[in-house]
Design a protein around this motif. Structure first.
Motif, short mmCIF file in Angstrom:
data_model
loop_
_atom_site.label_atom_id
_atom_site.label_comp_id
_atom_site.label_asym_id
_atom_site.label_seq_id
_atom_site.Cartn_x
_atom_site.Cartn_y
_atom_site.Cartn_z
N GLU A 28 102.37 -10.32 -23.06
CA GLU A 28 102.06 -9.78 -21.72
C GLU A 28 100.56 -9.83 -21.43
OE1 GLU A 28 103.80 -5.91 -21.85
OE2 GLU A 28 105.82 -6.75 -21.95
N ILE A 29 99.77 -10.08 -22.44
CA ILE A 29 98.33 -10.19 -22.21
C ILE A 29 97.94 -11.65 -22.41
CG2 ILE A 29 96.03 -9.48 -22.99
CD1 ILE A 29 97.32 -6.84 -23.89
N ASP A 30 97.39 -12.23 -21.37
CA ASP A 30 97.02 -13.64 -21.41
C ASP A 30 95.91 -13.85 -22.42
OD1 ASP A 30 97.47 -16.17 -19.48
OD2 ASP A 30 95.44 -16.15 -20.31
N ILE A 31 95.96 -15.01 -23.13
CA ILE A 31 94.93 -15.24 -24.15
C ILE A 31 93.55 -15.49 -23.55
CG2 ILE A 31 96.39 -15.98 -26.09
CD1 ILE A 31 95.83 -18.85 -25.29
N GLN A 32 93.51 -15.75 -22.24
CA GLN A 32 92.21 -15.94 -21.57
C GLN A 32 91.63 -14.61 -21.12
OE1 GLN A 32 91.18 -18.98 -21.46
NE2 GLN A 32 93.05 -20.20 -21.62
N GLU A 33 92.46 -13.55 -21.13
CA GLU A 33 92.04 -12.27 -20.54
C GLU A 33 91.10 -11.50 -21.46
OE1 GLU A 33 95.31 -9.73 -19.33
OE2 GLU A 33 93.97 -8.00 -19.18
N ARG A 34 89.93 -11.16 -20.93
CA ARG A 34 89.00 -10.33 -21.68
C ARG A 34 89.46 -8.88 -21.56
NH1 ARG A 34 82.42 -10.29 -21.75
NH2 ARG A 34 82.27 -8.42 -23.01
N LEU A 35 89.62 -8.22 -22.70
CA LEU A 35 90.14 -6.85 -22.67
C LEU A 35 89.00 -5.85 -22.47
CD1 LEU A 35 92.84 -6.91 -25.49
CD2 LEU A 35 93.07 -7.39 -23.06
N ILE A 36 89.11 -5.08 -21.42
CA ILE A 36 88.09 -4.08 -21.09
C ILE A 36 88.71 -2.70 -21.27
CG2 ILE A 36 86.41 -3.37 -19.35
CD1 ILE A 36 86.06 -6.28 -19.44
N GLU A 37 88.03 -1.87 -22.06
CA GLU A 37 88.54 -0.52 -22.36
C GLU A 37 88.99 0.25 -21.12
OE1 GLU A 37 85.89 1.96 -24.60
OE2 GLU A 37 85.80 0.47 -26.21
N THR A 38 88.09 0.30 -20.13
CA THR A 38 88.41 1.11 -18.93
C THR A 38 89.64 0.58 -18.21
OG1 THR A 38 86.79 -0.23 -17.79
CG2 THR A 38 86.09 1.97 -18.41
N GLN A 39 89.75 -0.74 -18.14
CA GLN A 39 90.92 -1.33 -17.47
C GLN A 39 92.21 -1.06 -18.24
OE1 GLN A 39 90.02 -5.46 -16.84
NE2 GLN A 39 88.41 -5.01 -15.34
N ARG A 43 95.45 0.85 -17.04
CA ARG A 43 96.73 0.15 -17.08
C ARG A 43 97.78 0.94 -17.86
NH1 ARG A 43 96.58 -6.09 -18.90
NH2 ARG A 43 98.70 -6.40 -19.65
N PHE A 44 97.37 1.52 -18.98
CA PHE A 44 98.35 2.24 -19.81
C PHE A 44 98.28 3.75 -19.59
CE2 PHE A 44 97.55 -1.67 -22.42
CZ PHE A 44 98.77 -2.26 -22.13
N GLN A 45 97.51 4.18 -18.59
CA GLN A 45 97.44 5.61 -18.25
C GLN A 45 97.00 6.44 -19.46
OE1 GLN A 45 98.91 6.90 -14.90
NE2 GLN A 45 98.16 4.83 -14.57
N MET A 46 95.93 6.01 -20.10
CA MET A 46 95.43 6.73 -21.27
C MET A 46 93.93 6.88 -21.17
SD MET A 46 97.51 4.81 -24.23
CE MET A 46 99.26 5.07 -24.42
N SER A 47 93.39 7.77 -22.00
CA SER A 47 91.94 7.90 -21.99
C SER A 47 91.33 6.81 -22.87
CB SER A 47 91.52 9.29 -22.45
OG SER A 47 92.05 9.55 -23.72
N ARG A 48 90.00 6.64 -22.77
CA ARG A 48 89.35 5.51 -23.43
C ARG A 48 89.29 5.61 -24.94
NH1 ARG A 48 83.87 3.95 -20.45
NH2 ARG A 48 83.74 2.63 -22.31
N THR A 49 89.14 6.85 -25.45
CA THR A 49 88.96 6.99 -26.90
C THR A 49 90.14 6.44 -27.71
OG1 THR A 49 87.63 8.92 -26.41
CG2 THR A 49 88.26 8.60 -28.71
N PRO A 50 91.37 6.85 -27.42
CA PRO A 50 92.47 6.27 -28.19
C PRO A 50 92.59 4.76 -28.02
CG PRO A 50 93.33 7.66 -26.42
CD PRO A 50 91.86 7.90 -26.49
N ILE A 51 92.27 4.26 -26.82
CA ILE A 51 92.31 2.82 -26.58
C ILE A 51 91.30 2.11 -27.49
CG2 ILE A 51 91.75 1.00 -24.89
CD1 ILE A 51 94.31 2.12 -24.02
N ARG A 52 90.09 2.71 -27.58
CA ARG A 52 89.06 2.10 -28.41
C ARG A 52 89.49 2.05 -29.88
NH1 ARG A 52 84.54 5.62 -27.86
NH2 ARG A 52 84.54 4.94 -25.69
N GLU A 53 90.10 3.16 -30.34
CA GLU A 53 90.57 3.20 -31.73
C GLU A 53 91.69 2.20 -31.97
OE1 GLU A 53 91.37 7.21 -33.19
OE2 GLU A 53 89.74 7.91 -31.91
#
Ligand code: ZN
Ligand code: ZN
Length: 322
Positions: A28-39, A43-53
């Motif tokens: 579901e994530i394109d290999i060209q897509e740069r992953l940005i924490e905030t986005q 997208r997953f309705q979560m805060s940044r800290t768990p995403i970063r971990e």
């Protein structure tokens, strides 16, 4: 206080990890897509800290990679890594089938059979989600064999290899052209385990995984996933007639938009255009072919396994010996 707060934090992190991981493995994530924490957080309705971990853990698992600018991307496995991945799976899954022949319960054998039957039914369908469902069934098949082996180390070891395999499959399997072959191979493995015939089971799993290794190699070559253009430019062009590298540029041919470099071979005197067929293989592929030869594979056999012309392999082996 801190004791009370720890469990929910872990849950959020686990949740972020599992959500992101399954999005990656479902393609579901394109290999060209740069992953940005905030986005991702949005997208997953979560805060940044768990995403970063979660990102950190997925990097450790090599499902995510950072480029030289620190951008995070879904890992695009290299051919060399893919080949080695299958080498590991072959070694471990030989152990798994041996264990399964000895220890699989009747219930586990029934589950295995169910998976084989389900994937046979799925082959006849042309639904949207077929590719993912087939992949799911295939992975369940292999996981269940490991679980039936009564070896507690095999399941987690194979789990990591299996998510890498999944990443590879999702990126390289634009369709499922080999489902019938894969199904036939799974049937043989199942039969051998059901008959508690360890020798045949080891043989069948080896044939199956070597065939998968070859299928992946072919797909890589087809889509040029293995050819990073910068490295490619440094490599010499090779004559398609005699595989000599002694070639000179000889003007360009074709229309302005579609012009191709023409070459003349100093060895056989013939001319050829630079097309993909004349492109060089990666150093990894060269090493892999030379290693196959050292391990006793014939040149034609290597050609069948890797798709590299046997004359090219002969030349590589000679060059490596001198
Ligand atoms: Zn399989
Ligand atoms: Zn030539």
């Amino acid at each position: 206080m801190s004791l009370q707060r720890l469990p929910p934090r872990k849950t959020l992190y686990e949740q972020a990890y599992l959500t992101l991981r399954s999005a990656i493995l479902a393609g579901e994530i394109d290999i060209q897509e740069r992953l940005i924490e905030t986005q991702l957080a949005e997208r997953f309705q979560m805060s940044r800290t768990p995403i970063r971990e979660a990102i950190r853990r997925l990097q450790q698992e090599k499902l995510l990679t950072s480029d030289s600018n620190g951008g995070i991307y879904v890992t695009k496995p290299a051919l060399h890594d893919a080949i080695k991945l299958y080498d590991c799976r072959i070694a471990l899954e030989q152990l798994a089938v041996m264990g399964a022949c000895e220890h699989a319960t009747n219930a586990q054998l029934q589950d295995l059979e169910q998976i084989v039957v389900q994937s046979a039914n799925l082959e006849k369908q042309t639904e949207e989600n077929r590719k993912n469902r087939l992949l799911d069934l295939n992975f369940r098949f292999h996981r269940l064999i490991a679980q039936s082996s009564d070896n507690p180390w095999l399941v987690p070891l194979l789990e990591q290899l299996s998510s890498q395999t999944r990443l590879l499959r999702i990126q390289t399997l634009s369709d499922t052209p080999d489902v019938i072959k894969i199904h036939a191979e799974h049937c043989q493995i199942y039969e051998a385990i059901a008959n508690r015939d360890a020798e045949t089971a080891v043989q069948s799993i080896t044939v199956h995984l070597k065939a998968s290794q070859q299928r992946i190699t072919h797909i890589f070559q087809q889509y040029e996933l293995t050819v990073p253009s910068q490295t490619e430019a440094l490599l010499p062009i090779q004559c398609p007639h005699c595989q000599s590298e002694a070639v000179n540029r000889n003007g360009r041919r074709g229309s302005n938009q579609n012009h191709k470099q023409n070459y003349v071979c100093r060895n056989c005197g013939r001319q050829f255009l630079s097309t993909y067929e004349n492109h060089r293989y990666s150093p990894e592929m060269r090493e892999h072919c030379i290693a196959l030869h050292r391990n006793g594979s014939g040149f034609r056999e290597i050609e069948r396994m890797t798709g590299v012309n046997h004359n090219t392999v002969i030349r590589w082996v000679k060059a490596a010996q001198s």
